[in-house]
Design a protein around this motif. Structure first.
Motif, short mmCIF file in Angstrom:
data_model
loop_
_atom_site.label_atom_id
_atom_site.label_comp_id
_atom_site.label_asym_id
_atom_site.label_seq_id
_atom_site.Cartn_x
_atom_site.Cartn_y
_atom_site.Cartn_z
N GLY A 61 0.80 -1.22 0.00
CA GLY A 61 0.00 0.00 0.00
C GLY A 61 0.84 1.27 0.00
O GLY A 61 0.46 2.26 0.61
N GLY A 62 1.99 1.23 -0.64
CA GLY A 62 2.87 2.39 -0.70
C GLY A 62 3.68 2.63 0.56
O GLY A 62 4.39 3.61 0.66
N GLN A 63 3.59 1.71 1.52
CA GLN A 63 4.31 1.84 2.79
C GLN A 63 5.38 0.75 2.92
O GLN A 63 5.14 -0.41 2.59
CB GLN A 63 3.33 1.71 3.97
N TYR A 64 6.53 1.16 3.44
CA TYR A 64 7.63 0.22 3.71
C TYR A 64 7.17 -0.77 4.77
O TYR A 64 6.59 -0.38 5.78
CB TYR A 64 8.85 1.00 4.20
N VAL A 65 7.42 -2.08 4.54
CA VAL A 65 7.06 -3.12 5.51
C VAL A 65 8.31 -3.64 6.21
O VAL A 65 8.39 -3.63 7.43
CB VAL A 65 6.31 -4.28 4.83
N ARG A 66 9.29 -4.10 5.41
CA ARG A 66 10.50 -4.68 6.01
C ARG A 66 11.57 -4.87 4.94
O ARG A 66 11.28 -4.89 3.75
CB ARG A 66 10.20 -6.02 6.66
N GLU A 67 12.78 -5.05 5.43
CA GLU A 67 13.88 -5.42 4.55
C GLU A 67 13.82 -6.93 4.37
O GLU A 67 13.77 -7.67 5.36
CB GLU A 67 15.19 -5.00 5.22
N ILE A 68 13.80 -7.39 3.13
CA ILE A 68 13.78 -8.83 2.87
C ILE A 68 15.20 -9.37 2.95
O ILE A 68 15.44 -10.39 3.60
CB ILE A 68 13.15 -9.14 1.50
N ARG A 69 16.13 -8.70 2.31
CA ARG A 69 17.56 -9.05 2.39
C ARG A 69 18.36 -7.75 2.41
O ARG A 69 18.07 -6.82 1.66
CB ARG A 69 18.00 -9.89 1.20
N GLY A 70 19.38 -7.71 3.26
CA GLY A 70 20.20 -6.51 3.44
C GLY A 70 21.18 -6.29 2.30
O GLY A 70 21.23 -7.03 1.33
N TRP A 71 22.00 -5.25 2.48
CA TRP A 71 22.96 -4.85 1.46
C TRP A 71 23.91 -5.99 1.13
O TRP A 71 24.46 -6.64 2.01
CB TRP A 71 23.77 -3.65 1.93
N LYS A 72 24.08 -6.22 -0.17
CA LYS A 72 24.96 -7.28 -0.68
C LYS A 72 25.77 -6.70 -1.83
O LYS A 72 25.23 -5.97 -2.67
CB LYS A 72 24.09 -8.44 -1.19
N HIS A 73 27.07 -7.01 -1.88
CA HIS A 73 27.90 -6.56 -2.98
C HIS A 73 27.47 -7.25 -4.27
O HIS A 73 27.21 -8.44 -4.29
CB HIS A 73 29.38 -6.83 -2.70
#
Length: 119
Positions: A61-73
């Motif tokens: 709905g246009g709102q951030y819910v969660r990070e599925i996977r973090g920063w990866k090179h």
């Protein structure tokens, strides 16, 4: 393989059954799955940009819910004359109907392609 890489780079916000792709400028996302189960997510960046990183998140709905996977090179690859960076994650999880998986790439914060998961 150039055809399969380019297939991930189709334009637009794509409704999917846990499969689809989207592009926003040089950043693209490809989602592979069945039903509401997401098996794998790939993020591509046109050109070689050593040190680029990517992450994926869930939006509803246009709102951030969660990070599925973090920063990866990301990894530099070349297919014929096409140079790109790629990051791949195995997910193997069900997402809610109408959730969106969005990609972010460092240095391209103004770009965020998303794929909508639908039944």
């Amino acid at each position: 393989m150039a055809v399969s890489v380019m297939a991930l780079c189709a334009v637009g916000q794509v409704p999917a059954q846990a499969s689809g792709n989207a592009e926003d400028g040089p950043v693209s996302i490809g989602v592979i799955g069945e039903g509401l189960k997401v098996r794998e997510v790939r993020v591509l960046l046109d050109g070689w940009k050593p040190g680029a990183r990517a992450r994926i998140s869930e939006w509803r709905g246009g709102q951030y819910v969660r990070e599925i996977r973090g920063w990866k090179h990301m990894t530099s690859r070349q297919q014929s004359r096409y140079k790109y960076e790629i990051a791949t994650w195995k997910i193997n999880k069900n997402l809610r109907h109408r959730s969106r998986i969005c990609a972010e790439v460092s240095g391209h914060t103004e770009r965020m392609p998303c794929v909508t998961i639908k039944r």
